[in-house]
Design a protein around this motif. Structure first.
Motif, short mmCIF file in Angstrom:
data_model
loop_
_atom_site.label_atom_id
_atom_site.label_comp_id
_atom_site.label_asym_id
_atom_site.label_seq_id
_atom_site.Cartn_x
_atom_site.Cartn_y
_atom_site.Cartn_z
N GLN A 1 8.90 137.94 -9.02
CA GLN A 1 9.78 138.90 -9.37
C GLN A 1 11.50 138.77 -8.94
O GLN A 1 12.40 138.95 -9.96
N LYS B 1 12.78 135.79 -8.60
CA LYS B 1 13.30 134.60 -9.32
C LYS B 1 13.55 135.23 -10.82
O LYS B 1 14.41 134.77 -11.40
N ILE B 2 12.67 136.03 -11.26
CA ILE B 2 12.89 136.60 -12.53
C ILE B 2 14.29 137.32 -12.54
O ILE B 2 15.09 136.99 -13.59
N ILE C 1 16.86 136.96 -10.67
CA ILE C 1 18.07 136.14 -10.66
C ILE C 1 18.37 135.31 -11.83
O ILE C 1 19.52 135.17 -12.54
N GLY C 2 17.19 134.86 -12.33
CA GLY C 2 17.35 133.73 -13.41
C GLY C 2 17.77 134.38 -14.70
O GLY C 2 18.61 134.30 -15.42
#
Lengths: 620, 380
Positions: free
Chosen positions: B242, B244-245, B247-248
């Motif tokens: 979650q 990484k999602i 930030i990305g």
């Protein structure tokens, strides 16, 4: 003060060492920061699209929305099937860590019956892991409050408001309306998975099944924003559902209730049809059951009770009960006799109380010695000997022909499923079904509606309404009108069928007059029906033997024999009638199992329909 | 006023000018470092306001923490480096003793306990040790020859490991890691042989299989999850996926302040504490993240500047260690949130919500300012 220093040289080299190491640390930091920035660049620029998709998948959900099921009304607009809001406790299995433990915990605060748990287990097996499965339907106010307080303890368990089908008149209409139930695995394979993606219920029987497509409507969608618990926080967009169509039935609820009341305490069926259209005004099969039990999921115990009851409440006698015609076959054979010229209104036979089949040892008995009998008297008194003779002269082929013209031996095409066709027996039928040849005696027996000839109450009513119309036929039907949401209702036209034509139309009146005599003549078998009748009626009685009493003959009026026989072995009584004779408004077929009440039931139904009603009551 | 009085006053003024470049120096505050910290804290409040879903109470509480932490910073800045140096052994000894008390109390009570309840505040000895260990090491290396001998290295390792092992027993693995970093950073500046480090690292690698069964279940899970987050996407891998999602999906400019779906819809766990950087990355994008990194680096580089300009081994080592430790805790958190490092449960210093580690860090900045502003005194 600092402790003793050792040497200045060391001090200098120490400074150099620490500075070297500081520069080293700065270099390392620089590398690590570059790694970090590179990582951020990778996540936020290179893989941005992927993570945007994943993020939207997280919070954007295209949720299908169940369309509201169409309502069902009677012909006068009385609501027969509605949708009632109820709160249910739903579980989304994949969000629950330890399902059995969670259910046990819920059970501590909200009573869960075995039925609830069994239903849940069943549903759990049949549904996918991310679908909401109701654990308990119809939460009480108290349960609702208790669970709301404790909801935080149960992630993946939600309270869901849903509309539950409800039948306010319960068992009075269950054999017509049927009911809806949860979609089962078998149905899941057949339905359109898209249109039913939000639906839990489907019509299982009766009108609910037959008009499933109309009642169901079209699925809609909501684009919803979800939080991490899967709860929709707001709706962003919708595609509206198309609600199911409202259906108006040809049924007159008051007549239906009157017929039900008339049959109360008996096993049997009543079907009342408007002859000019084929509209079914009432259809009762008694005993009946409460369809509401099936909506929420019937408990095993309740189902066993219904299944194992000797009165067979689940059995729709009106369309699936096949009974011997008995004497109700006689008017049709009389018509065929006249039409073919084999019978003549003036022709008389002498009835000694029995009939000897020519070229045979067989003797067929008639319970009365009617003496000199013409066609009119044969129908009025239901003289078997006359019809033995007529059957012998007509032969089975011509008998079958007229019965088929009236719709016997085939389904009527009524708009509910599972209707049975009955039997119009023929030599080829007997050979293929029974595996034995047709005997001349079978023809004679068929002449009085015994033997192999069988019809459903619906067929009896439909045929007698054709008779009332003097040959004009219509498919019997329930759907009076349909109404799409927000639009005026569209009345359905009757479906005409090929008429029954006779070689001379006056034969209709000969038979109808005889049928009038059935209720008006003191000799008539339906004289009890005709007492103090304020309208004209034509009718025919019938008695179907359940228990063969050898050579005793049959007495359609006197029940003294019958009272001494075990209830289940008593004769079935049939009654067909229409009224008024000149402008028929109602045609009726009645059967009472092991009971002589058919005549009285028919009278009550007809009276209710044709007699002026006290002010305030709806007239059809 | 007499001429003598005027003269006396003038002399006093001249005196003070000679001693202190400015009012800031008189207050023993390093203006550059102070402004850097204030900017970083201000930026952190912007992120926290969004991360807490606009909860003013959380922001007010954090401001209260800041105020208290600044008082601590100010007090620590007034104490001269010589005093720190003199008291180093005692501070260390008291900290370790308190740590033992906590361990015993924790055994009596149930479960992990990390603090002593002193009524007014919760004293967390492991936090004290973040300062006490580098101080004692700097004190020690100030006394002995540098580069260090094998014997002094062993003593230094013992100074680090004794409290670290007790802390890890509590169990508080993340603080134990920080203690090793705080102590280890002194060793790096004190000329720890890199060859030795390589050999030791090799030995640790060999010993990991033996260490593995002694780790707590959740600690083992963290390592396994780091190696493969998709192993358990709804369990222990959930955090990092979650994060990484978040930030990305932020992209270059971010989704906009207060518009992060990952944090506001609670997909992102611990979004006010350990994973607060993900909120920054999601809402403020790469630009906002680089600003945050720049603010951090300003503070850190100023710390290094102070270390380089320090005037004796003790202050040089202490200032360097404080700066490097601050960098490492920043980097470990960022590495964890971006999926470069395993989930270690370390907050982002100064930015994550909470008061305990904030106070320790601000105290260490107080020491940095003390080192910087007491310099002239030492030369005079």
């Amino acid at each position: 003060m600092p402790p003793k220093r050792i040497a200045i040289k060391n001090h200098h080299s120490e400074i150099l060492l620490i500075h070297r190491r500081t520069i080293f640390a700065l270099g390392m930091m620089g590398i690590l920061i570059l790694i970090l920035i590179a990582r951020l660049f990778y996540l936020q620029i290179v893989k941005h699209d992927l993570y945007t998709t994943l993020s939207q998948k997280n919070w954007l959900d295209l949720a299908p929305v169940e369309p509201t099921r169409g309502l069902i009304y009677d012909r006068n607009g009385v609501l027969l099937a509605e949708n009632v809001p109820v709160f249910s406790l739903d579980v989304i299995p994949y969000k629950v860590h330890n399902l059995p433990q969670m259910i046990a915990e819920i059970g501590k605060i909200i009573p869960l019956s075995d039925t609830d748990l069994n239903q849940f287990q069943k549903q759990f097996k049949e549904h996918r892991r991310f679908e909401e499965i109701p654990l308990k339907l119809k939460l009480s106010e108290k349960d609702l409050a208790t669970f709301s307080e404790n909801q935080y303890r149960f992630p993946g368990v939600i309270i869901k408001a849903r509309l539950l089908r409800s039948y306010p008149y319960g068992k009075s209409l269950s054999h017509i309306l049927g009911y809806v139930g949860r979609i089962n695995a078998e149905e899941l394979d057949e339905i359109d998975p898209v249109n039913y993606s939000a639906s839990n219920y489907i019509g299982k029987l009766g009108i609910e099944k037959f008009y499933e497509d109309e009642l169901h409507g079209k699925v809609g969608y909501q684009q919803v924003e979800n939080d991490a618990n899967g709860a929709a926080t707001r709706v962003l967009n919708h595609i509206k559902t198309v609600p199911g169509e409202n259906l108006y039935l040809t049924i007159d609820l008051n007549l239906q209730l009157a017929a039900e009341q008339a049959l109360a305490g008996h096993r049997g069926a009543v079907v009342a049809i408007q002859p000019s259209t084929g509209q079914i005004l009432a259809m009762v099969s008694a005993p009946s059951f409460d369809p509401n039990l099936f909506v929420a999921g019937i408990s095993n115990k309740d189902y066993q009770t219904l299944q194992s009851s000797p009165d067979k409440p689940l059995y729709n006698r009106a369309i699936r009960g096949v009974y011997p015609f008995a004497s109700t076959i006689k008017p049709y054979l009389a018509l065929q006799g006249l039409s073919t010229g084999i019978a003549n209104p003036e022709f008389k036979i002498f009835d000694p109380g029995w009939y000897d089949l020519p070229n045979s040892e067989h003797t067929f008995y008639c319970m009365h010695k009617h003496g000199s009998v013409n066609l009119n008297k044969a129908i009025t008194c239901s003289c078997d000997t006359y019809f033995y003779d007529l059957a012998y002269k007509l032969g089975i082929d011509r008998m079958d022909a007229i019965l088929k013209q009236f719709g016997f031996g085939d389904v009527t095409g009524v708009d509910i499923n599972d209707e049975l066709p009955g039997v119009v027996a023929s030599p080829s039928w007997k050979r293929s079904v029974k595996g034995v040849p047709w005997f001349p005696g079978d023809t004679i027996n068929s002449g009085i509606g015994q033997g192999f000839m069988q019809a459903t109450p619906l067929q009896l009513a439909s045929a007698v309404s054709t008779l009332a119309n003097r040959g004009a036929r219509f498919t019997p039907y329930f759907l009076y009108a349909e109404q799409q949401a927000g639009k005026p209702s569209v009345v359905q036209a009757p479906t005409p069928l090929p008429s029954v034509t006779l070689s001379n139309p006056k034969y209709w009146d000969i038979v109808i007059t005889a049928m009038q005599n059935v209720v008006t003549s003191p000799l008539g078998t339906g004289y009890r029906f005709g007492k103090n009748l304020s309208y004209t009626a034509a009718a025919k009685t019938g008695t179907a033997q359940v228990y063969s009493k050898k050579h005793t003959g049959r007495d359609e009026e006197n029940d003294h024999d019958q009272l001494n026989i075990a209830e289940r072995l008593r004769d079935h009584r049939l009654f067909i009638a229409f009224a008024p004779v000149d402008h028929p408004q109602i045609a009726i077929g009645v059967i009472t199992e092991n009971s002589a009440m058919a005549v009285d039931v028919a009278r009550k139904v007809m009276d209710y329909y044709l007699m002026p009603k006290p002010a305030g009551e709806k007239t059809p | 006023m007499s001429l003598v009085g005027i003269l006396q006053q003038k002399i006093k003024q001249q005196d003070s000018r000679r001693q202190y470049h400015s009012l800031w120096q008189a207050l023993h505050l390093d203006l550059f470092l102070l402004i850097s910290i204030v900017l970083l804290l201000a930026y952190s409040l912007i992120i926290l306001y969004s991360a807490s879903n606009g909860d003013q109470h959380v922001v007010e509480m954090q401001i209260m923490h800041f105020v208290f932490a600044f008082i601590v910073l100010f007090v620590f800045a007034q104490i001269s480096p010589t005093t720190y140096q003199r008291w180093s052994p005692w501070i260390y000894a008291v900290s370790v003793a308190l740590l033992l008390v906590v361990l015993v109390v924790g055994h009596i009570g149930k479960g992990a306990q990390r603090w002593l309840n002193l009524g007014l505040l919760h004293l967390q000895p492991s936090e004290m040790l973040k300062l006490a260990i580098p101080m004692l090491l700097a004190w020690y290396f100030h006394r002995v020859y540098l580069p260090m001998s094998g014997r002094s290295l062993l003593i230094a390792v013992a100074i680090i490991l004794v409290p670290t092992i007790i802390t890890a027993k509590q169990p508080d693995l993340s603080t134990a890691i920080l203690l090793v970093i705080a102590g280890g950073s002194v060793l790096i500046f004190a000329g720890l042989s890199f060859r030795l480090v390589t050999i030791l690292a090799g030995l640790v690698m060999i010993f990991i299989p033996f260490l593995w069964p002694h780790l707590h279940e959740y600690q083992r899970l963290r390592v396994l999850t780091f190696l493969n987050p998709e192993r358990d996407p709804l369990g222990s891998g959930y955090h990092i996926i979650q994060s990484k999602i978040a930030i990305g999906s932020g992209g270059f400019f971010g989704k906009g302040w207060l518009n992060g779906t990952q944090s506001h819809l609670h997909f992102l766990p611990e979004h006010t504490t350990d994973f607060i950087f993900a909120v920054c990355g999601e809402e403020l994008g790469l630009v906002g993240s680089l600003i945050l990194i720049a603010l951090f680096m300003t503070v850190i580089l100023r710390g290094f500047y102070i270390a380089i300009n320090a005037q004796d081994t003790f202050t040089r080592l202490l200032a360097g260690s404080i700066s490097l430790t601050f960098f490492m805790s920043f980097f470990i958190n960022m590495g964890m949130v971006t999926g470069v490092l395993p989930v270690a449960g370390l907050p982002l210093p100064l930015v994550s919500y909470g008061g305990t580690s904030l106070v320790t860090i601000m105290a260490s900045f107080g020491i940095l300012m003390s080192i910087q502003t007491h310099r002239k005194l030492l030369t005079s």
